[in-house]
Design an enzyme around this catalytic site. Structure first.
Site, PDB file in Angstrom:
ATOM      1  N   LYS A 117       4.617   0.856   9.661  1.00 45.67           N
ATOM      2  CA  LYS A 117       4.658   2.096   8.895  1.00 45.67           C
ATOM      3  C   LYS A 117       4.104   3.257   9.710  1.00 45.67           C
ATOM      4  CE  LYS A 117       3.212   0.185   4.912  1.00 45.67           C
ATOM      5  NZ  LYS A 117       2.626   0.105   3.578  1.00 45.67           N
ATOM      6  N   ARG A 162       5.339 -12.747   9.702  1.00 42.06           N
ATOM      7  CA  ARG A 162       5.986 -11.455   9.465  1.00 42.06           C
ATOM      8  C   ARG A 162       7.376 -11.449  10.058  1.00 42.06           C
ATOM      9  NH1 ARG A 162       2.082  -7.290   8.654  1.00 42.06           N
ATOM     10  NH2 ARG A 162       3.450  -5.570   9.147  1.00 42.06           N
ATOM     11  N   GLU A 205       0.866  -1.165   0.000  1.00 41.81           N
ATOM     12  CA  GLU A 205       0.000   0.000   0.000  1.00 41.81           C
ATOM     13  C   GLU A 205       0.911   1.226   0.000  1.00 41.81           C
ATOM     14  OE1 GLU A 205      -2.816   0.456   3.218  1.00 41.81           O
ATOM     15  OE2 GLU A 205      -3.472   2.374   2.367  1.00 41.81           O
TER      16      GLU A 205
END
Ligand code: ATP
Ligand code: MG
Length: 563
Positions: free
Chosen positions: A273, A263, A37
């Site tokens: 982020k 992850r 994204e």
């Protein structure tokens, strides 16, 4: 690369794909995608996903797309898109012409949403966001049906079209899937598919004021692109039933398969982020490319090599168990690559001038040490030996601690690649600080072992007359706490106050005059350094400490003493 059919699969995902291929699932094809994204810069966690997606495709002779998952225009920007593309290319991966945007499917997604309404699989709901949350229930309680759930197809269709036409305000209506408000999986309780956002979009401009949700967009984008294996991190495991539900309702030629993996988490840093953006916005760091950040742009500026990051991702492997990786593993991969690839040089970070009194003033002897001890192909460099030299301030001690092997008053030390010298006199300024050492040299020791005397220490040096003056930025870990996210208090409370020290007036050997931005060196005895990508200028050189020669945090698990 090779087709892995004959090799042992190197992780569980390759194993799944191999089984799939045996059954000719997806016609034996492998097509993956990396779906960032564009709401921030990429970090080392994304590198794991990039390596995994591109490598998996490569191993099976397939393709990997780059797809921007751009359904939240208010948080996204073209700046982020450009940085993401730069970082992936820098890492060494190539998506050819397969650069896609979820936003370019908005038309298709809208048609499919209308079809769901027509099929009685979706409805327009007028609950406010707060009410919708209440109706949703909890992990222990089932949800309640929205009063709009049985709205007629025609009415929902009409409202949906008017949502699209901009007749309503943000949040006034939403489109929801009609699944099961009592499902134990909260994601299946009539999830929202579309929401109203009167928001300019970086790709579609003002064409849309309704935007599709991730869960509706992602699976359809995958299917439209012919993705076979949709690799994502473990937090999407509970979304998989919805991924499959949506694809089962719409009529598309492909049904990709979602596979989750753990992850990457690394200690002494943060990999979200949102937090990285906060550090940038609150100017706790100098920007997204601050060399202390785990962003790929930050790591690049710090001096990390793409190879070291790819090797690290390979070393940590791919599993389904969340864990914390020691940053020492990342630094290990970095040192391993830098040791092989970095030319050596001498640099004095905190200079102390010495004068070799018995060396003539106008004499110079040009020494030509190799640029790399194990790689002759890198050639040699030239360093003039002269009467006046700089050495490292902490390579001399008036009151030496036990075991000190370097220079002391009246003692001897070898200047690397040159002579054995002896300190004859210590000169001090009015405040009592050492300003200069007066030394003598043993002319018989140039490159030869001094006979009959023990000279243990070897120190580096730079000739005063030819030295290149530089700024050196010493970077250290950004956090003093191993897990700043989990520690009590705000993660920002654990920022390492000594994570950046700027040294001016450092003296480098003359061969460094020709350095280029991003060129990396081993400054002998000091560590690996890189010419700063942004600030390095030939007439004002700036170097960054990439990593020390050894792991200084490893043993004590605490901040090392500055030398
Ligand atoms: P963040 O939590 O940092 O905001 P994100 O998951 O929202 O990250 P995306 O841009 O959506 O960021 O991520 C793109 C891809 O990278 C996704 O497939 C995601 O699963 C993967 N990814 C993100 N962070 C990690 C990580 N730490 N380890 C492995 N993969 C990751
Ligand atoms: Mg995400």
């Amino acid at each position: 690369m090779t087709n892995s059919m004959t090799e042992t699969p190197s992780n569980f995902i390759q194993q799944i794909i191999r089984e799939d291929q045996k059954q000719n699932k997806h016609n034996g094809k492998v097509h993956t995608r990396f779906p960032p994204e564009p709401n921030g810069y990429l970090h080392i966690g994304h590198a794991k996903s990039i390596c995994l997606n591109f490598t998996t495709a490569d191993v099976f002779g397939g393709l990997c797309n780059l797809r921007f998952d751009d359904t939240n225009p208010e948080k996204e920007s073209v700046e982020y898109i450009n940085s993401i593309k730069d970082s992936i290319r820098w890492l060494g991966f190539d998506w050819d012409d397969r650069e896609f945007y979820a936003s370019s499917y908005f038309g298709r997604l809208y048609e499919l949403a209308e079809k769901l309404i027509q099929d009685g699989k979706a409805y327009v709901c007028g609950l406010t966001p707060e009410q919708a949350r209440e109706y949703r229930g909890s992990l222990t309680e089932p949800g309640k049906n929205s009063p709009d759930r049985d709205r007629s197809v025609d009415e929902s269709l009409d409202l949906f079209r008017r949502m699209k036409a901009g007749e309503f305000t943000d949040g006034e209506y939403s489109l929801r899937a009609k699944i099961d408000m009592a499902s134990p999986n909260m994601n299946m309780r009539d999830p929202m598919l579309y929401r109203i956002r009167h928001q300019h979009h970086h790709q579609t401009g003002d064409e849309w004021c309704i935007y599709p949700m991730y869960d509706f967009t992602h699976c359809i984008s995958d299917a439209l692109e012919g993705i076979t294996h949709s690799l994502c991190s473990l937090e999407f495991e509970d979304h998989r039933p919805l991924y499959d539900w949506v694809l089962d309702q719409v009529d598309l030629p492909a049904h990709p398969q979602q596979i989750e993996f753990a992850r990457l988490n690394i200690n002494y840093t943060v990999l979200s982020k949102r937090k990285l953006k906060q550090l940038v916005d609150e100017t706790l760091v100098s920007g997204w490319d601050d060399p202390r950040l785990p962003t790929l742009e930050g790591m690049r500026r710090r001096g990390y090599t793409p190879v070291s990051i790819r090797n690290f991702c390979e070393n940590i492997g791919v599993t389904r168990t969340n864990s914390m990786v020691d940053v020492a593993m990342l630094e290990y991969a970095l040192r391993e690559d830098l040791d092989r690839t970095s030319p050596r040089a001498m640099a004095v970070l905190r200079p102390l001038k010495i004068v070799i009194e018995d060396y003539p003033e106008d004499k110079e002897e040009v020494l030509t040490p190799s640029r790399h001890p194990k790689d002759e192909s890198m050639g040699r460099r030239e360093i003039p030996f002269r009467r006046e030299l700089y050495i490292e301030r902490n390579d001399f001690e008036e009151i030496p601690p036990p075991g000190f092997k370097r220079l002391i008053a009246g003692g001897e030390v070898r200047l690397r690649g040159a002579y054995v010298i002896k300190c004859e006199e210590v000169i001090k300024d009015a405040e009592g600080n050492i300003s200069e050492l007066r030394c003598t040299h043993d002319a018989a020791t140039l490159g030869a072992k001094p006979e009959g005397r023990k000279v243990k220490g070897v120190i580096h040096w730079v000739p005063v007359q030819d030295a290149v003056e530089a700024e050196i930025r010493l970077y250290d870990r950004l956090f003093i706490e191993e897990n700043p996210d989990a520690a009590e208090g705000d993660y920002r409370d654990f920022i390492n106050p000594d994570s950046l020290e700027i040294l001016q007036g450092c003296m480098l050997e003359p061969s460094l005059k020709q350095a280029q931005p991003e060129e990396r060196f081993q400054f002998e005895r000091e560590g690996y350094f890189v010419a700063d990508r942004e600030d390095y200028k030939t007439d004002a050189p700036v170097f960054n400490l990439t990593v020390g020669l050894r792991d200084a945090w490893g043993k004590a698990q605490q901040k090392p003493q500055k030398k």
